[in-house]
Every structure is written in C-alpha cells, then in structure tokens.
Design an enzyme around this catalytic site. Sequence first.
Site, PDB file in Angstrom:
ATOM      1  CG  ASP A  27      -1.549 -20.560  -0.589  1.00 14.40           C
ATOM      2  OD1 ASP A  27      -1.027 -20.514   0.557  1.00 14.40           O
ATOM      3  OD2 ASP A  27      -1.006 -21.158  -1.544  1.00 14.40           O
ATOM      4  CE1 TYR A  55      -3.335  -2.837   0.799  1.00 13.24           C
ATOM      5  CE2 TYR A  55      -4.586  -0.804   0.933  1.00 13.24           C
ATOM      6  CZ  TYR A  55      -4.545  -2.174   0.801  1.00 13.24           C
ATOM      7  OH  TYR A  55      -5.709  -2.870   0.671  1.00 13.24           O
ATOM      8  CG  ASP A  77      -7.808  -5.028   1.528  1.00 13.57           C
ATOM      9  OD1 ASP A  77      -8.762  -4.522   2.143  1.00 13.57           O
ATOM     10  OD2 ASP A  77      -7.733  -5.056   0.288  1.00 13.57           O
ATOM     11  CG  ASP A 131     -13.371  -7.383   2.173  1.00 17.63           C
ATOM     12  OD1 ASP A 131     -13.276  -6.632   3.165  1.00 17.63           O
ATOM     13  OD2 ASP A 131     -13.732  -6.982   1.049  1.00 17.63           O
ATOM     14  CE  LYS A 163       2.345 -18.141  -1.929  1.00 14.99           C
ATOM     15  NZ  LYS A 163       1.433 -19.302  -1.968  1.00 14.99           N
TER      16      LYS A 163
HETATM   17  C1  IPM Z   1     -10.281  -1.441   3.772  1.00 10.82           C
HETATM   18  C2  IPM Z   1     -10.521  -0.901   2.393  1.00 10.82           C
HETATM   19  C3  IPM Z   1      -9.367   0.024   2.025  1.00 10.82           C
HETATM   20  C4  IPM Z   1      -8.102  -0.806   2.053  1.00 10.82           C
HETATM   21  C5  IPM Z   1      -9.542   0.744   0.695  1.00 10.82           C
HETATM   22  C6  IPM Z   1     -10.837   1.526   0.659  1.00 10.82           C
HETATM   23  C7  IPM Z   1      -8.374   1.629   0.359  1.00 10.82           C
HETATM   24  O1  IPM Z   1     -10.679  -1.928   1.487  1.00 10.82           O
HETATM   25  O2  IPM Z   1     -10.240  -0.639   4.729  1.00 10.82           O
HETATM   26  O3  IPM Z   1     -10.127  -2.655   3.893  1.00 10.82           O
HETATM   27  O4  IPM Z   1      -7.788  -1.481   1.070  1.00 10.82           O
HETATM   28  O5  IPM Z   1      -7.405  -0.784   3.061  1.00 10.82           O
HETATM   29 MG    MG Z   2     -10.649  -3.865   2.336  1.00 10.78          MG
END
Ligand code: IPM
Ligand code: MG
Length: 360
Positions: free
Chosen positions: A227, A146, A251, A255, A195
């Site tokens: 993975d 990032y 990240d 999710d 990884k």
């Molecule tokens: C999160 C989001 C952010 C990230 C984006 C919006 C830049 O996906 O907070 O997980 O990737 O960190």
């Molecule tokens: Mg995210």
Amino acid sequence: MILNITCIPGDGIGPEIVTQAKKVLEKVASKYGHEMRFTDILMGGASIDACGEPLTDEAIATAKAADAVLMGSIGGNTSTSPWYKLPPEKRPEAGLLKIRKALNLFANLRPAYLYEELAAACPLKEEISKAGFDMLIMRELTGGLYFGERKTVEENGELKAIDTLTYSESEIRRIAIKGFEIARKRRKKVTSVDKANVLDSSRLWRKVVNEVAENYPDVTVEHMLVDNCAMQLVKDPAQFDVILTENMFGDILSDEASMVTGSIGMLSSASLNDSKFGLYEPSHGSAPDIAGQDIANPIATVLSAAMMLRYSFDLDKEADAIENAVRQVLKDGYRTGDIYSAGTTKVGCNEMGDLLCERI
Ligand code: IPM
Ligand code: MG
C-alpha cells in the site's frame, strides 16, 4: 544467426503492431546479417474463433520449439464481446495464463521509464516528474493467487468463493535471484514489495529475499509494504530501480507505474523462464476500440522485440539499434495519436514502423 521466433498477433490491435515489430526485426536482420524465421500461432479470441479454445496444445508445442515468442495482445471488449459469455477457463485471458504456466515464464520484467520527449504526458506535478524515473518491475508470474486452488461453493444457503495464495521458498528464491541479477546491471537497488504486516506468504517472501540479498552485497535491498508502494509511485517514482514483487501486487503496481509515465503505448515487457527463453509483449492491452484503423502505437511491441534480442539472443548491439531508433523518431517529432501533442507530427501505425526502420 538464425532466430526462430513464434509470433502471437492475437486480438484487437495485436496483428497491426506485431506486423510493425516484424518489419523492424527484418531490418535489423538485414543490417546485422541475421535471419528471422517467424511462425505465427493463434491465441486468445482469434484462437477461440478458429479452434474453440484460447490456446491449443499444438500452439504451445510450436511456441516451445522456438527460441522466443513475440506477442501482440489478446482479448476484446469485456462487456460486448461474445468471448466473455464463455466460462472463465475458455476466455481469451485463459490462453495467456496457460502459456505462462506451460512455458514456465515465472519472471515478468516490466520497465516504466519517463521519456524526456514525452515528459509532458506524465500526469504527475512537474516538481515530481522533473527528476525523471526509470524503474523495472520484476513481477513473479506463475504463482500466488493466479495459480492457487480456487472454487465457489454453497454454504448455509449462500455462495462462497475461495482463492488461495501460496508461495514456496523455491518459487520466491528464483524470482528474487532474477531481481538481484538485473539490479546489478542497473542502479543496484532492489525494493521488495509485500504485505508482511498481514500475510504469511509475504513474511516468507521477505525472509527468502533477505537470504538471497546476502549473496549480493553490492546491491541495496529495502522492503516496502504494497500500500505504501502504491503511494510512493506517485509521490516519488525516482526512488525506484528494481521493484521485486509477487504476482497480484505486480499486476496492480505495473499498471500504476505505466500510467505514471503517461505513455503506456511505449512500454515493453518480457516474461522469462530459467533459461534464455522468453515471451515478449507490450504492457498495454488489445485496444479493441481502435483496432484495424492503423492508428495504434507499435513502439511498445517494437521495444519488446528489442528486449527479446537482448535477453533471449544476447544481441545487445541490435537491441541498442532499435532503442536508439525509437529515441531518434521521438526526437524527430513523430508521434502516434496516443502520444501526440501540438507541434509534433502525427503518424499512423504503419508509417511509424517505416520511420523506425529508416533509423535502424
Ligand atoms: C497482465 C494482464 C493479465 C494479468 C490478465 C489479462 C490475465 O492484466 O498481463 O497484466 O492479470 O496478468
Ligand atoms: Mg495487468
């Protein structure tokens, strides 16, 4: 106690859910004898529209001067919103990356928890979900891909894009320490995800995590390739307590973990620096499609406010009061649309806020 809190309502459903969180905080303040002092700042699309950039230096200064930051959500529809016609560094998300870096918020805590009352929303087979799960993803937030150097160059008549993934020992050590410290307060297990079969940055990650682990003999540490971790999250999520990982892996895995709960509208998060300062926000996004309709679920933001009381202000009793109110409201059968199922009572965003306040 006086609590100086900077709020970032942001975009989409952000303003509605932050309003509910403020309402709940005010209720907590009046019950326990505190004073909430809120100051709003703009970030994301709202700031682009008003100031021409996703986060101004004045807004950062306001946030820095507070004890903690409470955020709703930022961003819009990436295919239709004019914000996404701007160059990447001018888009809403750039504001979020800028504030993380400016406030040195390197430790991102993302809990993923299966509420008993919402177990039916879990997309996993019942034989897996019946074990329940309660994990916390500790994501490194200010390093890695990032924030590494990036550029797009032309070479031999074609474009070539370069992103760099760097981690220093000190960056890994400080997040590892946070991970082990928090594991100590939970079920005392750290799964470090990397990884290391391919990446040098992961091999360094593993080495430093092992060094830190020596200072925490009471905490079990294991290493897992990313993975494999993605598979284990759907195969046997109950095995995880603290998942410690770098920025990009965190990240993606966070999710996945939130999806596995089936109720992303319930998940809070905290981004901390090395003092008590933190930025607290729901794990979900700005849901522009349902913005302004009073149907969003404010619970993730309300629970983020509870995390704020716990981590930035050491107000455990007050944080417990909020978390208990959330559990009670679910027990009493109230649901916003995203977690609604037959036989429960559907309520809007504002009413959910009121119901939570009644239970503080
Ligand atoms: C999160 C989001 C952010 C990230 C984006 C919006 C830049 O996906 O907070 O997980 O990737 O960190
Ligand atoms: Mg995210």
